[in-house]
Design a protein around this motif. Structure first.
Motif, PDB file in Angstrom:
ATOM      1  N   LEU A   1       0.834  -1.206   0.000  1.00 43.88           N
ATOM      2  CA  LEU A   1       0.000   0.000   0.000  1.00 43.88           C
ATOM      3  C   LEU A   1       0.869   1.257   0.000  1.00 43.88           C
ATOM      4  O   LEU A   1       0.554   2.236  -0.678  1.00 43.88           O
ATOM      5  N   ALA A   2       1.958   1.228   0.761  1.00 38.97           N
ATOM      6  CA  ALA A   2       2.844   2.397   0.819  1.00 38.97           C
ATOM      7  C   ALA A   2       3.461   2.694  -0.545  1.00 38.97           C
ATOM      8  O   ALA A   2       3.579   3.855  -0.948  1.00 38.97           O
ATOM      9  N   THR A   3       3.845   1.633  -1.276  1.00 41.51           N
ATOM     10  CA  THR A   3       4.436   1.852  -2.599  1.00 41.51           C
ATOM     11  C   THR A   3       3.386   2.265  -3.631  1.00 41.51           C
ATOM     12  O   THR A   3       3.741   2.758  -4.706  1.00 41.51           O
ATOM     13  N   LYS A   4       2.109   2.069  -3.296  1.00 45.40           N
ATOM     14  CA  LYS A   4       1.024   2.509  -4.179  1.00 45.40           C
ATOM     15  C   LYS A   4       0.581   3.939  -3.878  1.00 45.40           C
ATOM     16  O   LYS A   4      -0.374   4.438  -4.478  1.00 45.40           O
ATOM     17  N   GLY A   5       1.241   4.584  -2.925  1.00 38.12           N
ATOM     18  CA  GLY A   5       0.948   5.983  -2.645  1.00 38.12           C
ATOM     19  C   GLY A   5       0.117   6.238  -1.413  1.00 38.12           C
ATOM     20  O   GLY A   5      -0.115   7.405  -1.042  1.00 38.12           O
ATOM     21  N   PHE A   6      -0.333   5.185  -0.737  1.00 35.56           N
ATOM     22  CA  PHE A   6      -1.077   5.368   0.507  1.00 35.56           C
ATOM     23  C   PHE A   6      -0.115   5.756   1.630  1.00 35.56           C
ATOM     24  O   PHE A   6       1.045   5.344   1.642  1.00 35.56           O
ATOM     25  N   LYS A   7      -0.594   6.515   2.600  1.00 38.67           N
ATOM     26  CA  LYS A   7       0.164   6.814   3.806  1.00 38.67           C
ATOM     27  C   LYS A   7      -0.176   5.735   4.834  1.00 38.67           C
ATOM     28  O   LYS A   7      -1.309   5.655   5.295  1.00 38.67           O
ATOM     29  N   VAL A   8       0.821   4.920   5.166  1.00 41.54           N
ATOM     30  CA  VAL A   8       0.558   3.730   5.972  1.00 41.54           C
ATOM     31  C   VAL A   8       1.231   3.847   7.338  1.00 41.54           C
ATOM     32  O   VAL A   8       2.445   4.099   7.436  1.00 41.54           O
ATOM     33  N   HIS A   9       0.430   3.645   8.383  1.00 38.44           N
ATOM     34  CA  HIS A   9       0.914   3.601   9.754  1.00 38.44           C
ATOM     35  C   HIS A   9       0.785   2.149  10.216  1.00 38.44           C
ATOM     36  O   HIS A   9      -0.315   1.654  10.455  1.00 38.44           O
ATOM     37  N   GLY A  10       1.907   1.440  10.313  1.00 32.04           N
ATOM     38  CA  GLY A  10       1.886   0.042  10.720  1.00 32.04           C
ATOM     39  C   GLY A  10       2.044  -0.094  12.220  1.00 32.04           C
ATOM     40  O   GLY A  10       2.811   0.659  12.848  1.00 32.04           O
ATOM     41  N   VAL A  11       1.337  -1.047  12.806  1.00 33.36           N
ATOM     42  CA  VAL A  11       1.356  -1.230  14.261  1.00 33.36           C
ATOM     43  C   VAL A  11       1.700  -2.674  14.591  1.00 33.36           C
ATOM     44  O   VAL A  11       1.142  -3.605  14.002  1.00 33.36           O
ATOM     45  N   ASP A  12       2.603  -2.865  15.556  1.00 27.71           N
ATOM     46  CA  ASP A  12       2.919  -4.200  16.037  1.00 27.71           C
ATOM     47  C   ASP A  12       3.270  -4.117  17.521  1.00 27.71           C
ATOM     48  O   ASP A  12       3.796  -3.097  17.987  1.00 27.71           O
ATOM     49  N   VAL A  13       2.980  -5.175  18.255  1.00 24.70           N
ATOM     50  CA  VAL A  13       3.261  -5.187  19.696  1.00 24.70           C
ATOM     51  C   VAL A  13       4.726  -5.493  19.978  1.00 24.70           C
ATOM     52  O   VAL A  13       5.197  -5.302  21.100  1.00 24.70           O
ATOM     53  N   ASN A  14       5.451  -5.961  18.968  1.00 22.65           N
ATOM     54  CA  ASN A  14       6.854  -6.310  19.124  1.00 22.65           C
ATOM     55  C   ASN A  14       7.732  -5.104  18.797  1.00 22.65           C
ATOM     56  O   ASN A  14       7.800  -4.660  17.644  1.00 22.65           O
TER      57      ASN A  14
END
Length: 419
Positions: free
Chosen positions: A20-33
């Motif tokens: 999605l990020a490479t398609k132009g979306f602004k992506v906020h990824g979340v992980d507990v690690n």
């Protein structure tokens, strides 16, 4: 729908977020690690998947992908967290509930919530119920007493289930090319999710209700499980009757309407080894074949362990080389791996000194590290030292082992590549 928040940066979440990020979306990824978050924020990848390292680096350098421990406001929230089994083969949706609670404070009117995790029947409805309780200020699509959704044109939050359908090793291609099933909590949710996926998916997008989408994903994996169980049961029958199961299957598959899959040491992975139990849990009296297939496949590792122990008993101090630990060839994915369970059982039963040969990992899995009779070894060492060669995973590297190197060893091939 330009800002995306992806919860869970594992085998599905990270490729999805990076794509999605490479398609132009602004992506906020979340992980507990925290280590996973730190790795991604350096532009690095923590999963072995062809070309994913390049995609993650590209997404990071574009400035469109950021990882964090907590969610952030977004237009679309994608839940891609695990759904394991609890004791008694019961579905565990703890991570789904935790992810729902995590995003609740950040929701705003018009947001779309998508569950990509594989989930038990009714989970999408539970998410809607939880959000209704957590955010009474927002209008959530209602559900009537029959479990069916009722369209509400004033619904402010859209909720849909769009199960992932990708194969490890081909994830990046299949994220784009595969057909997608979208099950909305109501029709408006399904249509809204369709508008989102149409922006990056080339495959067909098929709309249905949430429960049908949930069961569709489970059925796809149960179909595979039942067919693998047939092959594994054939291998048990052939063992008893002293028949080469690989030759048998090759011959049977010459029939134009027969396509028997290949047997193995069991079934692993995050889907096939788990998802059929979700169906059994939803309809225990009706899912008799699905339950039996699971039991057949769950029994296969024990059958392999028994066979190895019988062969090892011929030696005073046997050295057993177990080739492969992952659940699937040419990946580093250890989830629900029958190979790991086989090695663990051999270690517990003190069957011998075990050399675990796994080219895709650098350290032993946590379930094996405390055994003094198990060590990670390279293939050359295993060929030099082992009395028994046990093939558990059909990695490409194992196909090239010369037959002359196996002549003086006891060979147990659960994959049929040395037949």
């Amino acid at each position: 729908m330009q800002k995306i928040c992806v919860l869970g940066l594992g085998y599905i979440g990270l490729p999805t977020a990076s794509l999605l990020a490479t398609k132009g979306f602004k992506v906020h990824g979340v992980d507990v690690n925290a280590q996973t978050v730190e790795t991604i924020n350096r532009g690095n990848n923590h999963i072995h998947e062809p070309d994913l390292d390049v995609l993650v680096k590209s997404a990071f350098r574009s400035g469109n992908l950021v990882a964090a421990l907590e969610p952030a406001p977004a237009d679309v929230f994608i839940l891609a967290v695990p759904t394991p089994l609890k004791e008694g083969h019961l579905p565990d949706i703890t991570y789904i509930k935790a992810a729902t609670r995590a995003i609740a404070p950040y929701l705003a009117p018009g947001n779309l919530v998508i569950l990509e995790s594989t989930i038990p029947l009714g989970t999408t409805e539970k998410v809607a119920d939880w959000l209704s309780e957590l955010r009474p200020d927002l209008i959530i699509p209602p559900i009537n007493e029959h479990g069916r959704t009722v369209d509400n044109d004033k619904a402010q939050i859209f909720i849909a289930h769009c199960p992932e359908r990708v194969l490890p090793g081909q994830i990046l291609k299949e994220l784009i090319d595969n057909d997608r099933i979208i099950g909305g909590i109501d029709q408006s949710s399904a249509r809204t999710a369709q508008l989102f996926y149409e922006r990056f998916v080339k495959g067909n997008i098929l709309l249905t209700n949430a429960r049908t989408a949930e069961l569709c994903k489970l059925v796809e994996n149960a179909f595979r499980d039942v067919n693998i169980a047939f092959a594994n049961e054939l291998s048990l029958i052939c063992e008893k009757l002293d028949i080469n199961v690989w030759e048998l299957i090759d011959l049977a598959n010459r029939h134009p309407r027969v396509n028997i899959l290949q047997p193995g040491p069991g079934v692993g992975g995050h889907c096939i080894a788990i998802d059929p139990w979700f169906i059994v849990n939803s309809a225990p009296d009706e899912a008799r074949l699905i339950r039996t297939a699971r039991e057949v496949n769950d029994h296969k590792p024990q059958f392999v362990v028994t066979k190895i122990r019988e062969k090892a008993a011929r030696f005073k101090k046997p050295v057993i080389a177990c080739l492969g630990l992952t659940f699937k060839a040419d990946t580093d994915d250890l989830r629900e791996s029958p190979a790991v369970e086989i090695v663990r059982q051999l270690a517990i039963k003190q069957a011998g000194h075990i050399l675990a040969v796994e080219p895709y990992i650098g350290t032993l899995p946590a379930t094996l590290v405390n055994f003094g009779n198990v060590q990670l070894a390279d293939l050359k060492t295993a060929l030099q030292r082992a009395d028994l060669m046990v093939l558990l995973v059909n990695h490409r590297a194992f196909y090239d082992i010369g037959r002359e190197l196996l002549n003086e060893k006891v060979v147990i091939d659960t994959r049929g590549i040395w037949r």
